[in-house]
Design a protein around this motif. Structure first.
Motif: not given
Length: 191
Positions: A159-187
């Motif tokens: 979502x847009x944070x603050x006021x102003x035109x579309x280019x000047x305003x920053x965006x707040x975000x919430x991102x979900x992700x998963x961590x790969x286990x050490x064994x599979x990442x090493x592999x």
């Protein structure tokens, strides 16, 4: 001359027979009493012997029950200690994951994005941050997909944070992700 016995021989014979009968009867009663007494003493001795054996067995059973309780308690203690050891071993195995996680996040985060918080629950991560544009968030998600340590990015909110035109305003975000286990990442790294 003829012998005539005028003595009352029949009465004497009857008295003698009665005396013998009474003697035999008394001796029979005494003998029967002795036999009954002997059987009673023998049975009482057998009962006492069996009761002493039962008491010995009860004592041994109580000792074994105490030992069983001690063994059960030791088994519980063993299970608790094994659970603690498993937790410690898991923590030892997962110790490098935190380092890899922060290293990977720092490596893949593009310019123009900064993170406000990172929450981890198991192998699931939630990132809250601010981006200069939607394109920067998209680049961040592509970097996550190409990462050996992070996978499955899902954008929950932007979502847009603050006021102003579309280019000047920053965006707040919430991102979900998963961590790969050490064994599979090493592999994956070894390939």
């Amino acid at each position: 001359m003829a012998h005539i016995n005028l003595l009352p021989w029949r009465e004497e014979l009857r008295r003698e027979q009665q005396r013998q009968f009474l003697t035999i009867l008394v001796l029979s009663v005494i003998l029967m009493g002795l036999i009954i007494l002997a059987v009673h003493l023998r049975l009482a001795g057998m009962i006492d012997h069996q009761e002493s054996r039962n008491q010995y067995l009860q004592g041994e059973i109580s000792k074994v029950e105490k030992q069983i309780k001690e063994i059960n308690q030791l088994e519980k203690d063993k299970a608790r200690l094994l659970a603690r050891m498993d937790v410690i071993q898991q923590l030892q195995r997962n110790r490098p994951e935190v380092v890899h996680l922060f290293d990977e996040v720092a490596r893949i985060i593009p310019d123009g994005i900064h993170l406000d918080s990172l929450k981890q629950s198991g192998n699931k991560l939630v990132l809250n941050g601010v981006a200069q544009s939607n394109a920067r968030v998209s680049a961040f998600m592509r970097n996550i997909e190409s990462s050996d340590w992070l996978t499955d990015p899902r954008l929950e909110v932007i979502q847009k944070k603050g006021k102003g035109n579309e280019r000047d305003s920053s965006r707040e975000f919430v991102l979900h992700l998963s961590q790969v286990s050490v064994d599979s990442a090493d592999g994956d790294e070894k390939k």
